[in-house]
Enzyme design. Structure first.
Site, short mmCIF file in Angstrom:
data_model
loop_
_atom_site.label_atom_id
_atom_site.label_comp_id
_atom_site.label_asym_id
_atom_site.label_seq_id
_atom_site.Cartn_x
_atom_site.Cartn_y
_atom_site.Cartn_z
N ASP A 43 25.84 -40.69 39.84
CA ASP A 43 25.11 -41.89 40.28
C ASP A 43 23.63 -41.87 39.91
OD1 ASP A 43 27.44 -42.72 41.40
OD2 ASP A 43 26.92 -42.16 43.46
N HIS A 248 5.17 -24.48 22.75
CA HIS A 248 5.57 -25.57 23.65
C HIS A 248 6.01 -25.04 25.01
CE1 HIS A 248 6.32 -28.54 20.09
NE2 HIS A 248 5.05 -28.37 20.37
N ASP A 265 -1.63 -28.61 27.07
CA ASP A 265 -1.35 -29.62 26.05
C ASP A 265 -0.59 -30.72 26.78
OD1 ASP A 265 -0.33 -31.19 23.99
OD2 ASP A 265 0.29 -29.49 22.76
N ASP A 276 -2.18 -37.33 23.32
CA ASP A 276 -1.77 -35.95 23.06
C ASP A 276 -3.02 -35.10 22.93
OD1 ASP A 276 -0.46 -33.68 22.27
OD2 ASP A 276 0.23 -34.46 20.34
N HIS A 355 1.65 -23.71 12.78
CA HIS A 355 1.97 -25.15 12.80
C HIS A 355 0.97 -25.90 11.94
CE1 HIS A 355 -1.28 -26.05 15.71
NE2 HIS A 355 -0.89 -24.99 16.39
N HIS A 359 -0.35 -34.69 13.37
CA HIS A 359 0.82 -35.56 13.15
C HIS A 359 0.40 -36.97 13.48
CE1 HIS A 359 1.22 -35.45 17.56
NE2 HIS A 359 1.05 -34.15 17.46
N HIS A 366 5.18 -37.68 18.20
CA HIS A 366 5.23 -37.38 16.77
C HIS A 366 5.71 -38.67 16.13
CE1 HIS A 366 5.61 -32.72 17.35
NE2 HIS A 366 4.52 -33.24 17.88
N GLU A 395 -5.35 -30.79 15.46
CA GLU A 395 -5.02 -29.77 16.46
C GLU A 395 -4.83 -28.37 15.88
OE1 GLU A 395 -1.01 -30.00 18.08
OE2 GLU A 395 -0.75 -31.94 17.15
N TYR A 399 -2.85 -18.03 17.53
CA TYR A 399 -1.96 -17.44 18.53
C TYR A 399 -1.74 -15.98 18.14
CZ TYR A 399 -1.37 -22.46 18.65
OH TYR A 399 -1.63 -23.80 18.67
N ARG A 416 -5.50 -23.56 21.32
CA ARG A 416 -5.32 -24.79 20.53
C ARG A 416 -6.32 -25.80 21.05
NH1 ARG A 416 -0.31 -25.00 20.82
NH2 ARG A 416 0.22 -26.54 22.41
N GLU A 418 -6.96 -29.92 20.59
CA GLU A 418 -6.29 -31.10 20.01
C GLU A 418 -6.96 -32.38 20.48
OE1 GLU A 418 -2.17 -31.60 21.22
OE2 GLU A 418 -1.80 -32.90 19.49
N1 GLY Z 1 2.22 -32.00 22.27
C1 GLY Z 1 2.96 -31.67 21.12
C2 GLY Z 1 2.11 -31.59 19.94
O1 GLY Z 1 0.93 -31.38 20.07
O2 GLY Z 1 2.54 -31.80 18.85
MN MN Z 2 0.10 -32.96 18.91
MN MN Z 3 -0.14 -31.69 21.87
#
Ligand code: GLY
Ligand code: MN
Ligand code: MN
Length: 448
Positions: A43, A248, A265, A276, A355, A359, A366, A395, A399, A416, A418
């Site tokens: 439900d 993440h 983040d 973000d 990374h 983006h 994203h 960003e 690490y 990081r 961003e």
């Molecule tokens: N919050 C996910 C990223 O920074 O891509």
């Molecule tokens: Mn991001």
């Molecule tokens: Mn982010």
């Protein structure tokens, strides 16, 4: 910047632009569903989130809705949505119903979704081209429905009327449209970024040793909802100490300790648009020597990336600039060996920076849009040039996991930084700077 029109007019203008594109392809009929409502347990459903493409063209947030666009002699936009139902509305809240939805959202026609399977085959008759978001794989039911409707249309036609024989994907033209934000979108995104920045400030001010990650998550949510955002754009990442080396890491039960950093983040979703932001700061309000050294490298990398984010730069220029600074910093601090050019060529930095530097950002965190120049095709297309009113994140990060060849002072530091940037005529505007980023400003804020 063009003036902000009413959101309803913006949705209509986008439909008109897509219809104009459909005409360039020879015209036809387009069918787009919103997202499916997903069961969670008995439900109980996951909170409904509309499909981004559907919302972009309709402004309609209810579940079980479909949009049909006809690029023909007379263009039409038609909404199928749930009918009024007093009993269901007692449980689940008011619905627009087709009539009021058509008037408010300015559709040419609207029908109860219970009439969908009968009406859509009729609407298909006379159209040889069918447009749907074919490459959006999140709607598993779409193709089944479309096959069924085409089959009914073929039976009805008995060979006397055109039925769809050519199927075209809507995802690429929609992605191209969504990549350049209109004035309405930019004003929402600026507000979303401002809310998220305020939430980060609140979390920084609340931080002290002994708190759990989830307590900072609660501080973020407080500001998101207090300022009217509907929720999070993605699950908040709150990472204490070594957890920051998990890119993440969801806010969990870990306790924040004196002498550690915490990485947050997090961003809200406002009227369907994401923000973000990442900030990394000391639990006790003072960066230690090693933390300070790595933070300064990441901040320098972000500044270089920002300087390479403008309409005279291509998508990858910011990343390349950031990687150079990060790599030089890792060499200077003894985390990498050799020359800068060697380290760049062999990507040894990727052990500490795995990374990319950003983006696209929009309705999806994203967001849609290719990073190489259109049209879609071979992989060796050049990076696409940045254009005014694109929105992206910047960003960089570092690490450092424990390892014998890494000075121990740097172990378990994850950083990081961003921000969200709108491309302007000359460069870019950072819309998320309501939260400090410089070491002295962060330390001053946390001192209270
Ligand atoms: N919050 C996910 C990223 O920074 O891509
Ligand atoms: Mn991001
Ligand atoms: Mn982010």
């Amino acid at each position: 910047m063009p003036s902000v029109t009413s959101p309803i007019q913006s949705f209509k203008t986008r439909r008109e632009r897509l219809l104009a594109w459909m005409h360039t392809q020879g015209g036809g009929i387009a069918i787009l569903p919103t997202a499916a409502l997903r069961p969670r347990n008995r439900d109980n459903h996951y909170t409904f989130r509309h499909d981004s493409d559907f919302f972009y063209l309709s402004g309609f947030k209810e579940s079980d809705a479909w949009l049909v666009l006809i690029a023909g002699d007379v263009d039409q936009s038609i909404l199928f949505c749930e009918g009024k139902n007093p009993e269901a509305e007692i449980w689940n809240g008011k619905r627009w119903g087709p009539q009021a939805a058509a008037e408010y959202f300015d559709f040419d026609q609207s029908y109860d979704v219970s009439e969908r399977d009968q009406r859509i085959p009729e609407l298909l008759l006379g159209h040889a081209q069918l447009f749907t978001p074919l490459s959006n794989v999140s709607n598993q039911q779409l193709l089944t429905h479309v096959h069924d409707w085409v089959a009914v249309a073929q039976r009805k036609s008995r060979g006397t009327r055109a039925t769809p024989v050519k199927w075209l994907d809507l995802c690429e033209p929609l992605a191209e449209m969504r990549l350049i934000k209109d004035a309405t979108e930019l004003s929402i995104m600026k507000e979303a970024a401002s809310i998220s920045a305020q939430a980060h400030v609140r979390a920084m001010q609340a931080t002290h040793a002994g708190l759990h990650e989830y307590e900072l998550e609660a501080e973020l949510l407080h500001t998101f909802r207090k300022r009217g955002a509907q929720g999070v754009a993605y699950d908040s990442i709150v990472a204490a100490g070594a957890n920051a080396c998990v890119l993440h890491h969801p806010a969990g039960n870990s306790v924040m300790h004196d002498g550690e950093l915490v990485l947050i983040d997090a961003g809200c979703e406002l009227e369907g648009y994401a923000s973000d932001i990442t900030r990394t700061f000391p639990v006790n309000g003072r960066f230690s020597g090693a933390q300070r050294a790595l933070y300064e490298i990441v901040l320098h990398a972000q500044k270089e990336a920002i300087a390479h984010t403008s309409p005279t730069h291509h998508w990858n220029a910011g990343h390349e600039a950031a990687v150079r600074v990060l790599t030089q910093g890792l060499l200077d601090e003894g985390l990498l060996k050799g020359t800068l050019e060697q380290a760049l060529e062999t990507s040894t930095y990727s052990r500490f920076y795995m990374h990319r530097t950003g983006h696209w950002l929009g309705m999806d965190v994203h967001d849609v849009g290719t990073y190489r120049a259109p049209p879609l095709g071979a992989e060796d297309r050049p990076w696409r040039m940045l254009e005014q009113n694109m929105v992206l994140t910047i960003e960089p990060g570092l690490y450092v996991r424990p390892a014998e060849d890494v000075p121990e002072a740097f172990w378990n530091i994850g950083i990081r930084i961003e921000d969200d940037a709108v491309i302007t005529a000359q460069g870019c505007e950072l819309i998320s700077r309501g939260v400090p980023v410089e070491i002295a400003e962060i330390e001053a804020l946390m001192k209270g």
